[in-house]
Design a protein around this motif. Structure first.
Motif, PDB file in Angstrom:
ATOM      1  N   HIS A  33       0.851  -1.197  -0.002  1.00 38.48           N
ATOM      2  CA  HIS A  33       0.011   0.044   0.154  1.00 38.48           C
ATOM      3  C   HIS A  33       0.936   1.219   0.051  1.00 38.48           C
ATOM      4  O   HIS A  33       0.134   2.439  -0.376  1.00 38.48           O
ATOM      5  CB  HIS A  33      -0.901   0.086   1.262  1.00 38.48           C
ATOM      6  N   GLN A  88      -6.843  -2.196  -1.325  1.00 42.51           N
ATOM      7  CA  GLN A  88      -5.397  -1.549  -1.968  1.00 42.51           C
ATOM      8  C   GLN A  88      -6.115  -0.263  -2.897  1.00 42.51           C
ATOM      9  O   GLN A  88      -7.096  -0.237  -3.678  1.00 42.51           O
ATOM     10  CB  GLN A  88      -4.833  -2.112  -3.109  1.00 42.51           C
ATOM     11  N   ARG A  95      -9.303   2.909   0.550  1.00 41.06           N
ATOM     12  CA  ARG A  95      -9.464   1.684   0.801  1.00 41.06           C
ATOM     13  C   ARG A  95     -10.493   1.387   1.768  1.00 41.06           C
ATOM     14  O   ARG A  95     -11.145   0.141   1.718  1.00 41.06           O
ATOM     15  CB  ARG A  95      -8.062   1.293   1.500  1.00 41.06           C
TER      16      ARG A  95
END
Length: 218
Positions: A33, A88, A95
């Protein structure tokens, strides 16, 4: 069976999330991420499978349309498949938006819709699976963070309950042509047993009044 349950969950997630969302079943790499401006993606990682403690016992009888016994079958065994979902996106809010969509859709129902159940499960008689979003006994994401298996961030737990239906045993013993219960006239000899007939009734007893007895005595 495990892959069929996961595929069923993936079909439901594909229907629930925006069309541009990619669904994967792998555990995301640590650091995925960080600083990645990628398209929306949700990972549904299967981390645990266990049998439900309350199990039926006995054997089920399988009958045809004429109620004739055709086979026997053990009762289904129910297993819980536990997943942890991570998302993601371009930022934290993106998210959370993806996981929130799953939470909202799953929180409004108690079972996975039948149209998303894999064909291989339907062929075995499984047409629905119980669905639990954020169950109380789910694995905390912090455990995976501590093990460096999951990058820090929002996570959502989902559990599916799927029955494992045993095969039917059609090898039945043939039914007997006749059943003798041993009821009928006995062929044993009388062995000299004397039966007593019922005695006759007692004679009638008549009573004489006291005054009459005195008159007769005089």
């Amino acid at each position: 069976m495990m892959d069929a349950v996961t595929s069923s969950l993936g079909a439901w997630l594909t229907h629930t999330l925006p069309s541009e969302t990619t669904i994967t079943f792998d555990l995301p790499d640590n650091g995925t991420h960080a600083g990645v401006a990628s398209d929306a993606q949700v990972s549904a990682y299967l981390y645990d499978v266990r049998e439900e403690p309350h199990r039926n016992s006995g054997v089920l009888s399988v009958r045809d349309d004429r109620a004739q016994l055709t086979g026997r079958q053990d009762p289904p065994r129910v297993f819980q498949f536990s997943y942890i979902l991570t998302a993601q996106g371009r930022n934290a809010l993106a998210r959370q938006h993806l996981l929130g969509a799953v939470l909202q859709a799953g929180g409004c129902r108690h079972a996975l819709p039948a149209e998303f159940v894999a064909t291989s499960l339907v062929e075995r008689g499984i047409r629905s699976m119980a669905l639990a979003v954020a169950p109380h006994d789910a694995l905390a994401a912090t455990h995976l963070w501590a093990a460096s298996l999951l990058p820090p961030g929002p996570a959502l737990s989902i559990a599916l309950l799927a029955p494992l239906v045993p095969d039917i045993d059609y090898a039945l013993a043939p039914a007997p042509r006749e059943v003798s219960l041993g009821i009928g006239n006995s062929d044993l000899p009388d062995a000299g047993i004397t039966r007593r007939s019922r005695s006759g009734g007692r004679g009638r007893i008549e009573e004489t009044p006291t005054a009459m007895r005195g008159f007769m005595a005089g």
